[in-house]
Design a protein around this motif. Structure first.
Motif, PDB file in Angstrom:
ATOM      1  N   ILE A 160      -4.018 -53.923 -10.146  1.00 44.66           N
ATOM      2  CA  ILE A 160      -2.722 -54.340  -9.606  1.00 44.66           C
ATOM      3  C   ILE A 160      -2.293 -53.389  -8.504  1.00 44.66           C
ATOM      4  O   ILE A 160      -1.776 -53.808  -7.454  1.00 44.66           O
ATOM      5  N   ALA A 161      -2.507 -52.098  -8.714  1.00 42.42           N
ATOM      6  CA  ALA A 161      -2.168 -51.107  -7.692  1.00 42.42           C
ATOM      7  C   ALA A 161      -2.955 -51.332  -6.403  1.00 42.42           C
ATOM      8  O   ALA A 161      -2.434 -51.154  -5.298  1.00 42.42           O
ATOM      9  N   SER A 162      -4.225 -51.738  -6.545  1.00 38.01           N
ATOM     10  CA  SER A 162      -5.091 -51.901  -5.375  1.00 38.01           C
ATOM     11  C   SER A 162      -4.702 -53.089  -4.510  1.00 38.01           C
ATOM     12  O   SER A 162      -4.896 -53.064  -3.289  1.00 38.01           O
ATOM     13  N   VAL A 163      -4.171 -54.158  -5.131  1.00 29.97           N
ATOM     14  CA  VAL A 163      -3.915 -55.387  -4.374  1.00 29.97           C
ATOM     15  C   VAL A 163      -2.443 -55.770  -4.346  1.00 29.97           C
ATOM     16  O   VAL A 163      -2.102 -56.908  -4.006  1.00 29.97           O
ATOM     17  N   LEU A 164      -1.571 -54.833  -4.667  1.00 30.85           N
ATOM     18  CA  LEU A 164      -0.139 -55.121  -4.616  1.00 30.85           C
ATOM     19  C   LEU A 164       0.309 -55.471  -3.201  1.00 30.85           C
ATOM     20  O   LEU A 164       1.291 -56.187  -3.005  1.00 30.85           O
ATOM     21  N   PHE A 165      -0.451 -55.001  -2.204  1.00 28.23           N
ATOM     22  CA  PHE A 165      -0.090 -55.286  -0.809  1.00 28.23           C
ATOM     23  C   PHE A 165      -0.283 -56.757  -0.456  1.00 28.23           C
ATOM     24  O   PHE A 165       0.135 -57.206   0.621  1.00 28.23           O
ATOM     25  N   TYR A 166      -0.918 -57.539  -1.338  1.00 31.82           N
ATOM     26  CA  TYR A 166      -0.999 -58.987  -1.116  1.00 31.82           C
ATOM     27  C   TYR A 166       0.283 -59.685  -1.569  1.00 31.82           C
ATOM     28  O   TYR A 166       0.719 -60.664  -0.965  1.00 31.82           O
ATOM     29  N   ALA A 167       0.876 -59.197  -2.668  1.00 31.75           N
ATOM     30  CA  ALA A 167       2.035 -59.885  -3.251  1.00 31.75           C
ATOM     31  C   ALA A 167       3.361 -59.462  -2.629  1.00 31.75           C
ATOM     32  O   ALA A 167       4.239 -60.298  -2.403  1.00 31.75           O
ATOM     33  N   VAL A 168       3.527 -58.165  -2.352  1.00 25.29           N
ATOM     34  CA  VAL A 168       4.824 -57.662  -1.883  1.00 25.29           C
ATOM     35  C   VAL A 168       5.257 -58.311  -0.563  1.00 25.29           C
ATOM     36  O   VAL A 168       6.394 -58.780  -0.452  1.00 25.29           O
ATOM     37  N   PRO A 169       4.387 -58.393   0.471  1.00 27.07           N
ATOM     38  CA  PRO A 169       4.853 -59.002   1.727  1.00 27.07           C
ATOM     39  C   PRO A 169       4.841 -60.527   1.704  1.00 27.07           C
ATOM     40  O   PRO A 169       5.409 -61.163   2.587  1.00 27.07           O
ATOM     41  N   ASN A 170       4.193 -61.128   0.718  1.00 28.64           N
ATOM     42  CA  ASN A 170       4.086 -62.584   0.655  1.00 28.64           C
ATOM     43  C   ASN A 170       4.879 -63.156  -0.518  1.00 28.64           C
ATOM     44  O   ASN A 170       4.351 -63.873  -1.361  1.00 28.64           O
ATOM     45  N   GLY A 171       6.156 -62.827  -0.528  1.00 31.53           N
ATOM     46  CA  GLY A 171       7.009 -63.363  -1.574  1.00 31.53           C
ATOM     47  C   GLY A 171       7.804 -62.330  -2.326  1.00 31.53           C
ATOM     48  O   GLY A 171       8.823 -62.641  -2.944  1.00 31.53           O
ATOM     49  N   GLY A 172       7.340 -61.069  -2.309  1.00 29.85           N
ATOM     50  CA  GLY A 172       8.067 -60.008  -2.978  1.00 29.85           C
ATOM     51  C   GLY A 172       8.131 -60.191  -4.480  1.00 29.85           C
ATOM     52  O   GLY A 172       7.167 -60.665  -5.098  1.00 29.85           O
ATOM     53  N   PRO A 173       9.244 -59.841  -5.113  1.00 30.96           N
ATOM     54  CA  PRO A 173       9.351 -59.884  -6.572  1.00 30.96           C
ATOM     55  C   PRO A 173       9.050 -61.257  -7.178  1.00 30.96           C
ATOM     56  O   PRO A 173       8.385 -61.341  -8.208  1.00 30.96           O
ATOM     57  N   LEU A 174       9.533 -62.316  -6.552  1.00 32.71           N
ATOM     58  CA  LEU A 174       9.300 -63.645  -7.100  1.00 32.71           C
ATOM     59  C   LEU A 174       7.805 -63.952  -7.179  1.00 32.71           C
ATOM     60  O   LEU A 174       7.315 -64.495  -8.178  1.00 32.71           O
TER      61      LEU A 174
END
Length: 540
Positions: A57-71
């Motif tokens: 999760i730490a390695s690929v969090l940069f996929y989720a944070v800018p593409n939708g954030g918390p939701l």
């Protein structure tokens, strides 16, 4: 269905066994060469540590944070987990019917039409091979970045690394993993228990301790954590959300990891499918808890997290919540878990390469298909995979996007190798008989969902991460993976020397096939192997 005599099967036993795993393997056409030292718990450990939940999760969090954030982090994970479980269930049913290290390419050959099974098995085998090697490369590259992030935390974010330094760390990680995975099977099996303990403890700490320790200025409301959507890379909201699914799909991946350990596992026909399912289920639940915890503790300034000098969004979140000392201590354990994940990736990859070389499909197969006499492990394939991982790491010098493509290649290549056997079971005429793990009437709808989802996501993964496309932001997955698969097709159809002239799918490795013994006996084994998956290798 043709069967082997009990006398023939009894000759295969290299050590006392309380289950029929060796007999099942014999029906699939292979003799027992490894020690079956992995218990069902340790097989689960391989699958669970291969996922490496928190460090992944730490390695690929940069996929989720800018593409939708918390939701996207919270609900994207929940949605993706359902589809991931469908893939796992379809794979588990195949694994129960034919538990062999060859896995996906063996199943493909056994279930496909005779007109195309050689080619399909070849493509699946090479796709599975590049997936295994890129898994090692992506995990160890992420570990190298995490190590530099630890230095950044310790230096109060004043440290900046270079590609040369990153590659040096990466190379040291790969080589140390090669040494570790070259050790004996029993040691590697027992190591999985430590991996399980560390990964579970890390998840519990982040889920429980992080919200307690986070200062009030970084704590988010439920409305923000569970409902705030932000697209920072310029994509429309719906497409940005779909792109964010790369995070859970990369994290909960490698569904065939335990399959490649089939020939070292006790009670493989039941242990392997349950390892697949239980590792996915536990990762889905704990992973959702981690994402919820992060969403409540990350603050509202997403740009600050993404552009932090530390270089890792999760490391910055921990730094904000726990302070320098607390974040550094926890981050060191994240690095350790990532390191363990890398060793599991190389362990699994070496077994896949060994199985493919056993069937003569790889260059230098005669050298790769070797068992070390002292450790009883395939040391040659361990170092072969490590060397290829080192070569893939050189993509870092071509730019960030080039090395980032390794992460998506690991997913897309694996999906190619999973889609084919799942689909061939229903597309071609065969008399598939499931093993102890059986989905019954749910087999077809679950397989349909799994295949449709993977085809859709393969297309999505070829898109760049940002809408502002140029040479620096381009997604090079299609270039690297497409080039590799094109070479494998060329190698198959190459005049005179290509696989089309000599590759006939999985082949028996019983002594007569090697030493020129009873040719009729060998032919009978080959015929049995061609039909065993359709007739169920676990039938009595």
């Amino acid at each position: 269905m043709a069967t082997r005599t009990p006398a023939a099967a009894s000759k295969l036993h290299l050590q006392p066994n309380t289950d029929d795993s060796e007999e099942i393997l014999a029906k699939l056409g292979y003799k027992q060469e490894f020690h079956r030292a992995f218990t069902p718990l340790e097989v689960f450990g391989v699958a669970f540590s291969y996922i490496g939940l928190l460090p992944s999760i730490a390695s690929v969090l940069f996929y989720a944070v800018p593409n939708g954030g918390p939701l996207a982090m919270v609900w994207g994970w929940a949605i993706a987990s359902g589809f991931i479980m469908c893939i796992g269930l379809a794979m588990a049913e195949l694994a129960s019917a034919a538990p062999t290290s060859g896995g996906v390419f063996y199943w493909t050959y056994s279930l496909a039409s005779p007109r195309c099974r050689n080619f399909l098995a070849w493509i699946v085998g090479y796709s599975n091979t590049i997936q295994s090697i890129t898994a090692v490369a992506s995990v160890d590259w992420a570990c190298a970045i995490q190590i530099t992030a630890a230095v950044g935390i310790a230096s109060d974010q004043a440290y900046a690394t270079t590609n040369e330094q990153l590659y040096g760390i990466y190379a040291a990680l790969v080589l140390s993993h090669a040494i570790l995975v070259s050790l004996g099977t029993k040691f590697l099996a027992r190591l999985q228990r430590l991996y399980i303990l560390l990964n579970v403890c890390l998840c519990v700490i982040v889920i429980i301790v992080l919200p307690i320790a986070t200062p009030s200025k970084y704590r988010n409301s439920a409305n923000f954590a569970l409902g705030s959507f932000t697209s920072l890379d310029g994509w429309p909201s719906v497409f940005a959300f779909i792109l964010s699914l790369m995070a859970p799909l990369y994290t909960i991946g490698g569904y065939d990891s335990s399959v490649h350990m089939s020939e070292e596992a006790s009670n493989a026909a039941t242990a392997i499918p349950w390892a697949i399912i239980s590792s996915i289920a536990m990762s889905a639940i704990l992973g959702w808890g981690i994402n919820v915890s992060l969403a409540f503790c990350m603050g509202t300034d997403l740009n600050a997290i993404l552009t932090s000098p530390i270089g890792q969004p999760m490391a910055q979140i921990l730094y904000n919540s726990l302070g320098k000392s607390g974040a550094l201590a926890l981050w060191c354990f994240v690095i350790l878990a990532q390191y363990m994940m890398g060793s599991s990736c190389l362990l699994v990859g070496s077994r896949q390469t060994f199985a493919f070389a056993r069937d003569g499909a790889l260059p230098f197969s005669q050298y790769l298909y070797q068992i070390n006499g002292y450790t009883r492990t395939p040391v040659n394939t361990v170092w072969f995979d490590a060397a290829l991982a080192l070569a893939i790491g050189l993509l870092a010098f071509a730019g960030t996007q080039a090395i980032d493509a390794v992460f998506t290649i690991a997913v897309t290549a694996s999906y190619v190798s999973y889609i084919t056997p799942i689909a061939t079971r229903f597309v071609f005429k065969n008399d598939f008989k499931p093993g102890p793990f059986n989905l019954g009437r749910l087999s077809f709808p679950i397989a349909t969902i799994a295949v449709s989802w993977m085809v859709f996501m393969i297309i999505i993964f070829f898109f760049p991460s940002t809408a502002q496309i140029n040479a620096q932001t381009m997604n090079y997955t299609v270039v690297v993976l497409g080039g590799y698969m094109s070479l494998s097709v060329f190698w198959y159809y190459c005049p005179v020397y290509g696989g089309v002239h000599w590759f006939n799918g999985p082949k028996s490795n019983f002594a007569p096939a090697i030493k020129g013994g009873d040719e009729n006996s060998v032919c009978e084994r080959k015929e049995n192997r061609d039909t065993d998956l359709s007739g169920s290798a676990v039938d009595s």
